[in-house]
Design an enzyme around this catalytic site. Structure first.
Site, PDB file in Angstrom:
ATOM      1  N   ARG A 148      24.039  28.191 -16.701  1.00  0.00           N
ATOM      2  CA  ARG A 148      23.513  27.023 -15.997  1.00  0.00           C
ATOM      3  C   ARG A 148      22.446  27.482 -15.005  1.00  0.00           C
ATOM      4  O   ARG A 148      21.429  26.841 -14.810  1.00  0.00           O
ATOM      5  CB  ARG A 148      24.632  26.264 -15.256  1.00  0.00           C
ATOM      6  CG  ARG A 148      24.074  25.185 -14.349  1.00  0.00           C
ATOM      7  CD  ARG A 148      25.083  24.157 -13.819  1.00  0.00           C
ATOM      8  NE  ARG A 148      26.448  24.567 -13.761  1.00  0.00           N
ATOM      9  CZ  ARG A 148      27.007  25.294 -12.775  1.00  0.00           C
ATOM     10  NH1 ARG A 148      26.287  25.668 -11.741  1.00  0.00           N
ATOM     11  NH2 ARG A 148      28.269  25.618 -12.827  1.00  0.00           N
ATOM     12  N   TYR A 193       6.999   3.805 -15.034  1.00  0.00           N
ATOM     13  CA  TYR A 193       7.910   3.867 -16.189  1.00  0.00           C
ATOM     14  C   TYR A 193       9.213   3.113 -15.880  1.00  0.00           C
ATOM     15  O   TYR A 193       9.784   3.283 -14.798  1.00  0.00           O
ATOM     16  CB  TYR A 193       8.189   5.341 -16.507  1.00  0.00           C
ATOM     17  CG  TYR A 193       9.151   5.541 -17.645  1.00  0.00           C
ATOM     18  CD1 TYR A 193       8.770   5.293 -18.956  1.00  0.00           C
ATOM     19  CD2 TYR A 193      10.455   5.957 -17.412  1.00  0.00           C
ATOM     20  CE1 TYR A 193       9.659   5.456 -20.005  1.00  0.00           C
ATOM     21  CE2 TYR A 193      11.348   6.127 -18.462  1.00  0.00           C
ATOM     22  CZ  TYR A 193      10.949   5.868 -19.745  1.00  0.00           C
ATOM     23  OH  TYR A 193      11.833   6.024 -20.775  1.00  0.00           O
ATOM     24  N   ASP A 204       3.857  11.829 -11.859  1.00  0.00           N
ATOM     25  CA  ASP A 204       4.422  11.873 -13.209  1.00  0.00           C
ATOM     26  C   ASP A 204       3.223  11.958 -14.159  1.00  0.00           C
ATOM     27  O   ASP A 204       2.487  11.000 -14.355  1.00  0.00           O
ATOM     28  CB  ASP A 204       5.257  10.604 -13.453  1.00  0.00           C
ATOM     29  CG  ASP A 204       5.882  10.582 -14.848  1.00  0.00           C
ATOM     30  OD1 ASP A 204       5.377  11.278 -15.749  1.00  0.00           O
ATOM     31  OD2 ASP A 204       6.867   9.842 -15.033  1.00  0.00           O
ATOM     32  N   LYS A 234       7.605  13.791 -24.536  1.00  0.00           N
ATOM     33  CA  LYS A 234       6.363  13.185 -25.006  1.00  0.00           C
ATOM     34  C   LYS A 234       5.373  14.280 -25.423  1.00  0.00           C
ATOM     35  O   LYS A 234       5.675  15.026 -26.323  1.00  0.00           O
ATOM     36  CB  LYS A 234       5.825  12.247 -23.913  1.00  0.00           C
ATOM     37  CG  LYS A 234       6.913  11.375 -23.243  1.00  0.00           C
ATOM     38  CD  LYS A 234       7.572  10.383 -24.175  1.00  0.00           C
ATOM     39  CE  LYS A 234       8.825   9.718 -23.589  1.00  0.00           C
ATOM     40  NZ  LYS A 234       8.709   9.130 -22.278  1.00  0.00           N
TER      41      LYS A 234
HETATM   42  C1  LIG Z   1       9.579   8.813 -21.151  1.00  0.00           C
HETATM   43  C2  LIG Z   1       9.095   8.835 -19.759  1.00  0.00           C
HETATM   44  C3  LIG Z   1       9.954   9.189 -18.697  1.00  0.00           C
HETATM   45  C4  LIG Z   1      11.424   9.489 -18.901  1.00  0.00           C
HETATM   46  O1  LIG Z   1      11.623  10.615 -19.685  1.00  0.00           O
HETATM   47  P1  LIG Z   1      12.920  10.840 -20.612  1.00  0.00           P
HETATM   48  O2  LIG Z   1      12.659  12.171 -21.206  1.00  0.00           O
HETATM   49  O3  LIG Z   1      12.952   9.721 -21.617  1.00  0.00           O
HETATM   50  O4  LIG Z   1      14.111  10.811 -19.718  1.00  0.00           O
HETATM   51  C5  LIG Z   1       9.421   9.253 -17.420  1.00  0.00           C
HETATM   52  N1  LIG Z   1       8.124   8.951 -17.189  1.00  0.00           N
HETATM   53  C6  LIG Z   1       7.292   8.586 -18.176  1.00  0.00           C
HETATM   54  C7  LIG Z   1       5.871   8.277 -17.845  1.00  0.00           C
HETATM   55  C8  LIG Z   1       7.739   8.516 -19.489  1.00  0.00           C
HETATM   56  O5  LIG Z   1       6.896   8.135 -20.454  1.00  0.00           O
END
Ligand SMILES: *Cc1c(COP(=O)(O)O)cnc(C)c1O
Length: 385
Positions: free
Chosen positions: A52, A104, A176, A201
């Site tokens: 971990r 998001y 983000d 993504k």
């Molecule tokens: C998908 C996404 C998230 C969340 O990510 P997960 O891997 O699905 O938990 C956060 N911010 C943005 C801009 C996203 O597209």
């Protein structure tokens, strides 16, 4: 394989954080699928005690993404949401956070439904309006959380200006960067204190892993994130770390094609008489096209367009054959979705309409297929309107 300090982006994507495996010479960092590490003697170990806390595959990914985001250290988590949750632990009861509106949906849900229980308060503002951002600060504001381009309307925030305003108010600026990827935009070089991703993504890019990462620059943040990653334990698995590491190697190649396909689809749609609006930062008609040219190195693969009604949107979504009807984004396959009933279904309808997320809006995450096939597919779907 020795990486120069001034190595360029694509070279860093391939090599940063990675050494051939010392025991075999394997060029690819192995998947260290282990829970613990045998120690040589009491108090003598190789820097690895329990998985971990430390895992070599995860560390390789963390070093790689820290390098390509021009940061100092990275911390990988089990999802993008786990990464955002870890950043949230920098706050204490009574603190105030300013968040870009249109953030998001999962981020809004975490802030609104979970963190408000802990006496944290959140104000959502349109950060394209820098005066509006300035007015939102209170004496308790500790953090400003921004997402650019926004989902699904692709609005931009001037990161350098927003970082500057945030710092003048003594708060931390967190970005983000999931939608742009470090290939198109590096928030830390524009003044952000922390950058984070859903690696699900573009960083992984192959629609086969869920993960998240935070990259930090300041020693206090690095120390806290390392502590919290271990204390909360929402770590990225060795296999997922390996997958994302494989993904980042081709990030510049994939983004180059995402840019080309995104631009071509946006231009095709803008020329269709039945389409009322196309939202893509690479179109001169985009209200912040100049900012996009300044801030981004490419306009990405995300776009949305207005078909005029739910019926029209349904017709297009049901008629496409090559594009897959699915949530998520940033993979090599082209995905098409309906924000009002899919990604943004939890946003109240009045608020949705005020933001421009109408029932007729359709979003595309352009993949890396041959662009002629994508345009043909969309054209035959639009013919049915
Ligand atoms: C998908 C996404 C998230 C969340 O990510 P997960 O891997 O699905 O938990 C956060 N911010 C943005 C801009 C996203 O597209």
């Amino acid at each position: 394989m020795k990486l120069n300090a001034n190595a360029r982006f694509a070279t860093k994507c391939l090599h940063a954080g990675q050494e051939p495996d010392p025991s075999t010479g394997a060029i690819i960092t192995p998947i260290f699928q282990t829970s613990t590490y045998v120690q040589d003697g009491l108090g003598q170990h190789k820097g690895f005690e329990y998985a971990r806390t430390q895992n070599p595959t995860r560390e390789a990914l963390e070093r790689n993404v820290a390098a390509i985001e021009s940061g100092v250290e990275g911390f990988a988590f089990a999802s993008g949401m786990a990464a955002i949750a870890a950043v949230s632990t920098m706050l204490a009861a009574g603190d105030h956070v300013i968040v870009s509106d249109n953030v998001y949906g999962g981020t809004f849900r975490l802030f609104d439904k979970v963190l408000r229980k802990y006496q944290l308060t959140f104000t959502y503002v349109n950060m394209a309006d820098l005066d509006g951002l300035t007015r939102a600060f209170t004496p308790s504001t500790r953090l400003v959380f921004a997402e650019t381009p926004t989902n699904p309307l692709m609005r931009l925030i001037d990161l350098a200006a927003a970082a500057d305003i945030t710092h003048r108010h003594g708060a931390k600026f967190v970005v983000d960067n999931t939608f742009a990827s470090p290939c198109l935009q590096q928030p830390l070089t524009l003044g952000a204190d922390l950058v984070l991703h859903s690696t699900t993504k573009y960083l992984n890019g192959h629609s086969d892993s869920v993960g998240g990462i935070v990259v930090a620059t300041h020693a206090v943040d690095i120390e806290w994130l390392r502590f919290v990653q271990n204390a909360q334990g929402a770590i990225l698995s060795p296999f997922d770390s390996w997958l994302v590491l494989r993904g980042t190697k081709t990030l510049p190649l994939r983004m180059a094609q995402h840019n080309i396909n995104g631009q071509a689809l946006a231009e095709f749609l803008a020329g269709q008489p039945g389409i009322r609006a196309v939202h893509y930062p690479g179109l001169p008609s985009h209200p912040q096209h100049e900012l996009a040219r300044r801030q981004m190195r490419g306009f990405g693969g995300m776009l949305s367009f207005e078909t005029g009604s739910l019926e029209n949107a349904r017709t297009v979504l049901n008629a496409v054959r090559l594009m897959a009807l699915a949530e998520s984004l940033g993979g090599v396959e082209t995905l098409i979705s309906h924000p009002a009933t899919m990604t943004h279904a939890s946003v109240p309808v009045d608020e949705r309409n005020a933001l421009g997320i109408t029932d007729g809006l359709v979003r595309i995450s352009a993949g890396v297929e041959d662009i002629d096939d994508l345009i043909e597919d969309l054209a035959q779907a639009l013919d049915r309107l």
